[in-house]
Design an enzyme around this catalytic site. Structure first.
Site, PDB file in Angstrom:
ATOM      1  CG  ASP A 131      -5.572  -2.075  -7.586  1.00  0.00           C
ATOM      2  OD1 ASP A 131      -6.260  -2.135  -6.759  1.00  0.00           O
ATOM      3  OD2 ASP A 131      -4.377  -2.909  -7.331  1.00  0.00           O
ATOM      4  NE  ARG A 166     -10.359  12.806  16.925  1.00  0.00           N
ATOM      5  CZ  ARG A 166     -11.259  11.899  17.707  1.00  0.00           C
ATOM      6  NH1 ARG A 166     -12.084  10.961  17.116  1.00  0.00           N
ATOM      7  NH2 ARG A 166     -11.009  11.584  19.138  1.00  0.00           N
ATOM      8  CG  MET A 173      -6.897  -2.320  -1.635  1.00  0.00           C
ATOM      9  SD  MET A 173      -7.411  -4.062  -1.979  1.00  0.00           S
ATOM     10  CE  MET A 173      -7.489  -4.889  -0.525  1.00  0.00           C
ATOM     11  N   GLY A 174      -4.444   0.144  -4.067  1.00  0.00           N
ATOM     12  CA  GLY A 174      -3.587   0.717  -5.113  1.00  0.00           C
ATOM     13  C   GLY A 174      -2.361   0.450  -4.841  1.00  0.00           C
ATOM     14  NE  ARG A 175       0.715  -5.280  -4.946  1.00  0.00           N
ATOM     15  CZ  ARG A 175       1.927  -5.937  -4.015  1.00  0.00           C
ATOM     16  NH1 ARG A 175       2.882  -5.371  -4.227  1.00  0.00           N
ATOM     17  NH2 ARG A 175       1.641  -6.394  -3.014  1.00  0.00           N
ATOM     18  CD  GLU A 225      -2.468  -1.783  -1.577  1.00  0.00           C
ATOM     19  OE1 GLU A 225      -2.782  -2.347  -0.616  1.00  0.00           O
ATOM     20  OE2 GLU A 225      -2.743  -2.087  -2.791  1.00  0.00           O
ATOM     21  CD  GLN A 277     -10.151  -0.150  -0.862  1.00  0.00           C
ATOM     22  OE1 GLN A 277      -9.623   0.623  -1.700  1.00  0.00           O
ATOM     23  NE2 GLN A 277      -9.505  -0.475   0.081  1.00  0.00           N
ATOM     24  NE  ARG A 278      -9.894  -7.950  -3.558  1.00  0.00           N
ATOM     25  CZ  ARG A 278      -8.701  -8.741  -3.360  1.00  0.00           C
ATOM     26  NH1 ARG A 278      -7.586  -7.873  -3.471  1.00  0.00           N
ATOM     27  NH2 ARG A 278      -8.626  -9.957  -2.866  1.00  0.00           N
TER      28      ARG A 278
HETATM   29  O1  F6P Z   1      -6.186  -6.703  -6.966  1.00  0.00           O
HETATM   30  C1  F6P Z   1      -5.178  -5.757  -6.332  1.00  0.00           C
HETATM   31  C2  F6P Z   1      -5.233  -5.404  -5.014  1.00  0.00           C
HETATM   32  O2  F6P Z   1      -6.519  -4.883  -4.900  1.00  0.00           O
HETATM   33  C3  F6P Z   1      -4.076  -4.568  -4.640  1.00  0.00           C
HETATM   34  O3  F6P Z   1      -4.499  -3.322  -4.903  1.00  0.00           O
HETATM   35  C4  F6P Z   1      -3.807  -5.250  -3.214  1.00  0.00           C
HETATM   36  O4  F6P Z   1      -2.469  -4.749  -2.884  1.00  0.00           O
HETATM   37  C5  F6P Z   1      -4.081  -6.617  -3.333  1.00  0.00           C
HETATM   38  O5  F6P Z   1      -5.078  -6.560  -4.384  1.00  0.00           O
HETATM   39  C6  F6P Z   1      -4.281  -7.132  -2.091  1.00  0.00           C
HETATM   40  O6  F6P Z   1      -5.171  -8.447  -2.419  1.00  0.00           O
HETATM   41  P1  F6P Z   1      -4.656  -9.673  -1.359  1.00  0.00           P
HETATM   42  O7  F6P Z   1      -4.840  -9.246   0.064  1.00  0.00           O
HETATM   43  O8  F6P Z   1      -6.039 -10.331  -1.722  1.00  0.00           O
HETATM   44  O9  F6P Z   1      -3.708 -10.406  -1.813  1.00  0.00           O
END
Ligand code: F6P
Length: 345
Positions: A131, A166, A173-175, A225, A277-278
């Protein structure tokens, strides 16, 4: 010197390179003994450990995930200094003969690292999170990989979107911070980037989508997100909470896409990129950043520079006080968003 290495929070590409960096410098150059805790604080509580030496870290830099495992298990009961009983924690440290820790983590982990430091427990932090929302460092390792993956997704969505005329909505992601959306969106030439820091109204989003359509193009909307519609004020969540009690975010693209279609009449599809993404191999940038971070952390440990974190400042890795790193979330500054927003639509 005997040092515990531990990862906490969500995984982030580059964590293996960071472990290799701190171990090669710590063990081979400074003569430390190093012990790795499996699955973060769970391994510490339960005594699940491995010896970290040169053979243990052989060939791990290009690997995704993290060889030690990680978790969101907390290190102690209680959230404030007054609530915390550190006696069991200190007893475990004695059991493992630890002089201190190298803690690899994001905001939550580095906040804990600072709390431990304030209680006299020796900690040095290594900043990871896709993030990129941790203070005290220009970039966290994992971010570059996530942006590369999200950019590739945009490139791919663009060709299928254009073929069908379309609107394509991609959720990344990005809380609390929209760094991935902003950088991937910029790299992929997205026409709209929606981030948690700056709510926008549905009318505004639809206006941008329409204007792209009227130019004869298909729009690509990237949404983090944690984005909230100005008219609504609530992030979209799944059922349930994560191990730290935070609501599980996700699904905003699936909410937005039908709304855009309904209001503009333009056929719209949603894609949620999620944990893709991770996962997988880190970029070369993340491997180098993580390795340099590990080296700097081992050197700081040797010098006894506890309560610090190895941050990237320009082209240099500097030890920054953990207090500064965790003082506030590093969100996208207004000028960066305004710059990008001028070309939305
Ligand atoms: O590491 C932070 C993050 O990438 C957030 O953006 C996301 O909300 C969260 O991880 C989701 O992680 P998990 O599904 O593993 O709990």
């Amino acid at each position: 010197m005997r040092v515990g290495v531990l990862c906490s929070g969500g995984d982030s590409p580059g964590m293996n390179a960071a472990i290799r960096g701190v171990v090669l410098r710590g063990v081979d150059v400074h003569g430390f003994e190093m012990v790795g805790f499996i699955d973060g604080w769970r391994g510490f509580h339960e005594g699940d450990t491995i010896t970290l030496d040169r053979p243990a870290v052989r060939g791990i830099s290009p690997l995704g995930g993290v060889m030690l495992g990680t978790s969101r298990v907390p290190p102690f009961e209680g959230r404030t200094v007054d609530e915390i009983d550190l006696e069991p924690f200190r007893a475990q440290m004695e059991r493992f003969g630890l002089d201190g820790f190298a803690l690899i983590g994001g905001n939550g982990t580095q906040t804990v690292a600072h709390l431990l430091s304030q209680s006299g427990i020796n900690v040095v932090g290594l900043p990871k999170t896709i993030d990129n929302d941790l203070g005290g460092t220009d970039y966290t390792f994992g971010f570059d990989t996530a942006v590369s993956i999200a950019s590739e997704a945009i490139d791919r969505l663009r060709t299928t979107g254009e073929s069908h005329r379309r609107c394509m909505v991609l959720e990344v992601m990005g809380r609390d911070a929209g760094w991935i959306a902003l950088h991937a969106g910029m790299a992929g030439g997205a026409q709209v980037m929606l981030i948690p820091e700056f709510p926008e109204s549905l009318d505004q989003v639809c206006e941008w989508v329409r204007s792209v359509h009227h130019r004869g193009r298909s729009s690509l909307v990237v949404v983090a997100e944690g984005f909230v519609l100005a008219d609504d004020g609530q992030a979209v969540t799944h059922d349930g909470f994560d191990a730290l009690g935070r609501p599980r975010l996700g699904g905003v693209a699936e909410v937005l896409a039908p709304l855009i279609e309904e209001h503009t009449g333009i056929e719209t599809r949603a894609t949620v990129l999620g944990h893709v993404q991770r996962g997988g191999s880190p970029t070369a940038f993340d491997r180098v950043l993580a390795t340099r971070t590990g080296i700097a952390a081992a050197d700081a440990i040797l010098r006894g520079e506890w309560d610090t974190m190895a941050g990237l400042r320009g082209d240099r890795i500097e030890m920054v006080p953990l207090a500064d790193a965790v003082a506030s979330l590093k969100q996208v500054p207004e000028e960066r968003y305004v710059d990008a927003r001028l070309n939305f639509g």
